[in-house]
Design a protein around this motif. Structure first.
Motif, PDB file in Angstrom:
ATOM      1  N   UNK A 200       0.748  -1.150   0.081  1.00  0.00           N
ATOM      2  CA  UNK A 200      -0.087  -0.075   0.164  1.00  0.00           C
ATOM      3  C   UNK A 200       0.834   1.283   0.107  1.00  0.00           C
ATOM      4  N   UNK A 201       0.409   2.382  -0.438  1.00  0.00           N
ATOM      5  CA  UNK A 201       0.922   3.600  -0.348  1.00  0.00           C
ATOM      6  C   UNK A 201       0.043   4.781  -0.186  1.00  0.00           C
ATOM      7  N   UNK A 202       0.319   5.841   0.352  1.00  0.00           N
ATOM      8  CA  UNK A 202      -0.510   7.099   0.488  1.00  0.00           C
ATOM      9  C   UNK A 202      -0.002   8.169  -0.437  1.00  0.00           C
ATOM     10  N   UNK A 203      -0.645   8.884  -1.139  1.00  0.00           N
ATOM     11  CA  UNK A 203      -0.426   9.848  -2.126  1.00  0.00           C
ATOM     12  C   UNK A 203      -0.545  11.081  -1.216  1.00  0.00           C
ATOM     13  N   UNK A 204       0.473  12.277  -1.169  1.00  0.00           N
ATOM     14  CA  UNK A 204       0.319  13.296  -0.673  1.00  0.00           C
ATOM     15  C   UNK A 204       0.689  14.610  -1.587  1.00  0.00           C
ATOM     16  N   UNK A 205       0.120  15.377  -1.192  1.00  0.00           N
ATOM     17  CA  UNK A 205       0.235  16.707  -2.238  1.00  0.00           C
ATOM     18  C   UNK A 205       1.394  17.124  -2.228  1.00  0.00           C
ATOM     19  N   UNK A 244       7.608  -0.751  -4.563  1.00  0.00           N
ATOM     20  CA  UNK A 244       8.049  -0.252  -5.891  1.00  0.00           C
ATOM     21  C   UNK A 244       8.031   1.144  -6.004  1.00  0.00           C
ATOM     22  N   UNK A 245       7.834   2.035  -4.855  1.00  0.00           N
ATOM     23  CA  UNK A 245       7.855   3.504  -5.019  1.00  0.00           C
ATOM     24  C   UNK A 245       8.055   3.884  -3.424  1.00  0.00           C
ATOM     25  N   UNK A 246       8.241   5.183  -3.256  1.00  0.00           N
ATOM     26  CA  UNK A 246       8.238   5.781  -1.705  1.00  0.00           C
ATOM     27  C   UNK A 246       9.298   5.241  -0.854  1.00  0.00           C
ATOM     28  N   UNK A 252       3.896   8.725  -1.060  1.00  0.00           N
ATOM     29  CA  UNK A 252       4.363   9.201  -2.372  1.00  0.00           C
ATOM     30  C   UNK A 252       3.817  10.562  -2.423  1.00  0.00           C
ATOM     31  N   UNK A 253       4.656  11.523  -2.926  1.00  0.00           N
ATOM     32  CA  UNK A 253       4.160  12.713  -3.231  1.00  0.00           C
ATOM     33  C   UNK A 253       4.080  13.095  -4.854  1.00  0.00           C
TER      34      UNK A 253
END
Length: 307
Positions: A200-205, A244-246, A252-253
């Motif tokens: 999982x990941x959380x996308x931030x502005x 795979x990211x972050x 992840x921004x």
């Protein structure tokens, strides 16, 4: 034979006794009726806003939470830590988008550039769509948050043919709570990356100031909201941060998402897992796991709002 005073006393006594009979009957009934409505299951229905009244039975496994306004028993008893807080839940995509590709392909201004109104989202190899997943998790999330006393608003509940477009989704959060804006907005998604990419990941502005976009006031609080959700989500589901990211942070921004760029209130996207990976897909398709996902997101929102 009675004198007049004696007859008057007898009539008065009889009237008092007759009046007492219905009162006693009403009192006898009050106990059982109170018992019938004082309990109820912990989960109420996922109707928007604060609920009232007895809660329905929980939904059967594998189905979205039942509709209806009932809050949890704890909320009815006054244990409502999020009372007064407004949360907007944004279920990613819309099941109807598949039938309205022309409309959702129209572009809208997202501050930095123009972008499609919306997309259909992804799906598992077995055909379980992201739009179905996000709606199910969002409804479960609504139940949990209402049980904590929060006022919950949706950007949509599959109650419109398609969309809303990404710019409208942002405006709904900005105008929530009677125009004052939501205390927090969470957009629920699942990713469509390559097989082998898991977690999982959380996308931030990102910090964006262009056109109608100015995220400077929300970058800080949105990061805090995202960090709280990521940590709680990992605890509740046992899911690892994306590999795979972050950089293993689960964060992840991004500066290209209209729903974030145009928001004036704290907002994040939660990518609950990768639908194109068979192991993640098995979790996303499992109703028990989806309930854990909803609980994790709710816990993160709660810790953020409570400071």
């Amino acid at each position: 034979m009675y004198d007049d005073d004696t007859r008057k006393r007898r009539r008065l006594t009889k009237a008092v006794l007759l009046a007492a009979v219905p009162l006693a009957a009403a009192a006898a009934l009050a106990g059982p009726l109170t018992g019938m409505f004082s309990g109820g299951p912990a989960d109420g229905g996922p109707g928007g806003g604060r609920g009232r009244g007895a809660s329905p039975a929980p939904a059967a496994p594998g189905t979205p939470a039942a509709t209806g306004p009932g809050p949890s028993t704890s909320a009815r008893s006054g244990a409502a830590p999020l009372a007064g807080k407004v949360v907007v839940i944004d279920p990613g995509h819309n099941p109807g988008n598949f039938q309205h590709t022309a409309e959702i392909n129209e572009t809208v201004d997202v501050g930095t550039h123009r972008k499609e109104c919306d997309t259909t989202g992804t799906s598992t190899n077995a055909g379980y769509t992201e739009a179905a997943f996000t709606l199910d998790v969002s409804r479960r999330l609504r139940v949990v948050l209402q049980g904590k006393g929060a006022t919950v608003e949706f950007t949509h509940d599959a109650d419109r043919p398609f969309g809303p477009c990404v710019d409208e989704r942002a405006r709904i959060g900005n105008a929530a709570g009677g125009g004052e804006g939501a205390d927090a907005v969470v957009s629920v998604h699942a990713d469509g990356s390559a097989a082998g990419n898991r977690g999982h990941h959380v996308i931030l502005p990102a910090l964006v100031k262009a056109g109608a976009a100015d995220t400077a006031p929300i970058v800080g609080p949105s990061r805090t909201l995202g960090e709280r959700i990521q940590a709680a989500f990992a605890r509740a589901t046992g899911s690892a941060p994306a590999n795979y990211l972050g950089g293993g942070t689960g964060l992840d921004v991004r500066d290209d998402l209209g729903g974030l760029n145009l928001s004036t209130v704290p907002k994040v996207f939660v990518e609950c897992g990768n639908m194109r990976d068979p192991d993640d897909a098995a979790l996303l398709a499992d109703a028990t796991w989806r309930q854990k996902a909803a609980q994790g997101i709710a816990d993160g929102i709660s810790t953020y709002l409570l400071g």
